[in-house]
Design a protein around this motif. Structure first.
Motif, short mmCIF file in Angstrom:
data_model
loop_
_atom_site.label_atom_id
_atom_site.label_comp_id
_atom_site.label_asym_id
_atom_site.label_seq_id
_atom_site.Cartn_x
_atom_site.Cartn_y
_atom_site.Cartn_z
N ALA A 1 -14.73 22.40 -4.41
CA ALA A 1 -13.28 22.27 -4.59
C ALA A 1 -12.79 23.14 -5.74
O ALA A 1 -11.80 23.87 -5.61
CB ALA A 1 -12.91 20.81 -4.82
N LEU A 2 -13.49 23.11 -6.86
CA LEU A 2 -13.06 23.89 -8.03
C LEU A 2 -13.14 25.39 -7.76
O LEU A 2 -12.30 26.15 -8.24
CB LEU A 2 -13.89 23.51 -9.26
N ARG A 3 -14.12 25.81 -6.98
CA ARG A 3 -14.20 27.24 -6.62
C ARG A 3 -13.05 27.64 -5.70
O ARG A 3 -12.46 28.70 -5.88
CB ARG A 3 -15.54 27.54 -5.95
N VAL A 4 -12.75 26.78 -4.73
CA VAL A 4 -11.62 27.07 -3.82
C VAL A 4 -10.33 27.19 -4.62
O VAL A 4 -9.49 28.05 -4.35
CB VAL A 4 -11.51 25.99 -2.73
N TRP A 5 -10.18 26.33 -5.62
CA TRP A 5 -8.97 26.34 -6.45
C TRP A 5 -9.03 27.39 -7.55
O TRP A 5 -8.12 27.48 -8.37
CB TRP A 5 -8.74 24.97 -7.07
N GLN A 6 -10.11 28.17 -7.58
CA GLN A 6 -10.31 29.23 -8.58
C GLN A 6 -10.24 28.66 -10.00
O GLN A 6 -9.59 29.20 -10.88
CB GLN A 6 -9.33 30.37 -8.38
N MET A 7 -10.95 27.56 -10.19
CA MET A 7 -11.02 26.89 -11.50
C MET A 7 -12.47 26.84 -11.96
O MET A 7 -12.97 25.80 -12.38
CB MET A 7 -10.44 25.48 -11.40
N ALA B 1 -0.80 21.42 -10.31
CA ALA B 1 -1.48 22.67 -10.64
C ALA B 1 -2.39 22.54 -11.86
O ALA B 1 -3.42 23.21 -11.94
CB ALA B 1 -0.46 23.78 -10.88
N ASP B 2 -2.06 21.65 -12.79
CA ASP B 2 -2.83 21.53 -14.02
C ASP B 2 -3.65 20.24 -14.12
O ASP B 2 -4.07 19.85 -15.19
CB ASP B 2 -1.91 21.65 -15.24
N ARG B 3 -3.90 19.57 -12.98
CA ARG B 3 -4.68 18.33 -13.00
C ARG B 3 -5.69 18.29 -11.87
O ARG B 3 -5.38 18.65 -10.73
CB ARG B 3 -3.77 17.11 -12.86
N VAL B 4 -6.89 17.85 -12.19
CA VAL B 4 -7.94 17.62 -11.21
C VAL B 4 -8.26 16.13 -11.22
O VAL B 4 -8.42 15.53 -12.29
CB VAL B 4 -9.21 18.45 -11.54
N ARG C 1 -11.70 1.76 -6.55
CA ARG C 1 -11.75 3.20 -6.78
C ARG C 1 -11.85 3.41 -8.29
O ARG C 1 -10.98 2.97 -9.04
CB ARG C 1 -10.49 3.86 -6.26
N VAL C 2 -12.91 4.07 -8.72
CA VAL C 2 -13.06 4.45 -10.12
C VAL C 2 -12.76 5.95 -10.18
O VAL C 2 -13.35 6.73 -9.44
CB VAL C 2 -14.46 4.14 -10.66
N TRP C 3 -11.84 6.33 -11.04
CA TRP C 3 -11.34 7.71 -11.03
C TRP C 3 -11.27 8.29 -12.44
O TRP C 3 -11.27 7.55 -13.44
CB TRP C 3 -9.96 7.77 -10.37
N ALA C 4 -11.19 9.60 -12.47
CA ALA C 4 -11.00 10.33 -13.74
C ALA C 4 -10.12 11.54 -13.45
O ALA C 4 -10.15 12.10 -12.36
CB ALA C 4 -12.35 10.79 -14.30
N GLU C 5 -9.31 11.89 -14.43
CA GLU C 5 -8.47 13.07 -14.32
C GLU C 5 -8.77 14.03 -15.46
O GLU C 5 -8.98 13.62 -16.59
CB GLU C 5 -6.99 12.71 -14.39
N MET C 6 -8.78 15.30 -15.11
CA MET C 6 -8.94 16.36 -16.10
C MET C 6 -7.65 17.17 -16.12
O MET C 6 -7.15 17.54 -15.06
CB MET C 6 -10.08 17.31 -15.71
N LYS C 7 -7.13 17.41 -17.29
CA LYS C 7 -5.98 18.31 -17.43
C LYS C 7 -6.55 19.70 -17.65
O LYS C 7 -7.44 19.89 -18.46
CB LYS C 7 -5.11 17.90 -18.60
N VAL C 8 -6.05 20.64 -16.87
CA VAL C 8 -6.59 22.00 -16.89
C VAL C 8 -5.51 22.94 -17.38
O VAL C 8 -4.39 22.94 -16.86
CB VAL C 8 -7.03 22.40 -15.45
N THR C 9 -5.84 23.71 -18.37
CA THR C 9 -4.90 24.74 -18.83
C THR C 9 -5.30 26.06 -18.22
O THR C 9 -6.47 26.42 -18.21
CB THR C 9 -4.92 24.85 -20.38
N ARG C 10 -4.35 26.74 -17.67
CA ARG C 10 -4.64 28.01 -16.98
C ARG C 10 -4.20 29.15 -17.86
O ARG C 10 -3.20 29.14 -18.48
CB ARG C 10 -3.91 28.08 -15.66
#
Length: 141
Positions: free
Chosen positions: A34-40, A76-79, A132-141
């Motif tokens: 997923a991260l590769r597809v999103w170019q992250m 766009a800035d969250r995974v 559902r156990v979840w986590a979010e990452m904020k991504v700066t581009r």
């Protein structure tokens, strides 16, 4: 594996996997894909580690044969990374491991890597899953 278009314009990925220690690698591969597809590529390792910890927690503490792994990009800035299991009565508990403990550090690692994380109970009338156990990452581009 299911790929679903989202309102954010990015595809979301989910896959039901066997709840075994050996399958954690498959969950990491899904996150990396997923991260590769999103170019992250710059956050690929962190996302793979987060989903691995969530998956391992389900292997150790949930019930049932399978879990559902979800990798999403709501903005766009969250995974968003999640593992859904069949154990609504077994909630994740952040604890402090002592140096001699063989395990118990997974959620501390999630706490450190994620911008936020949590657990949602899922009603039986909607889905046959428990939580559902979840986590979010904020991504700066």
């Amino acid at each position: 594996m299911t790929t679903t278009p989202r309102g954010s314009g990015y595809p979301g990925y989910s896959e039901t996997m066997y709840r075994t220690p050996e399958t954690a690698e498959k969950a990491r591969r899904l996150a990396r894909l997923a991260l590769r597809v999103w170019q992250m590529d710059d956050v690929e390792d962190g996302a793979a580690l987060l989903v691995s910890e969530l998956f391992t927690n389900a292997v150790c503490h949930a019930r049932g044969e399978c879990v559902r792994v979800i990798i999403d990009r709501p903005e766009a800035d969250r995974v968003y990374l999640a593992v859904v299991d069949h154990a609504p009565d077994r909630l994740p508990e952040l604890r402090e491991a002592v140096p001699d403990d063989a395990d118990g550090r997974g959620l501390a690692l999630v706490e450190e890597l994620a911008d936020r994380w949590g657990c949602d109970l899922m009603g039986r009338e909607h889905r046959p899953w428990g939580k559902r156990v979840w986590a979010e990452m904020k991504v700066t581009r």
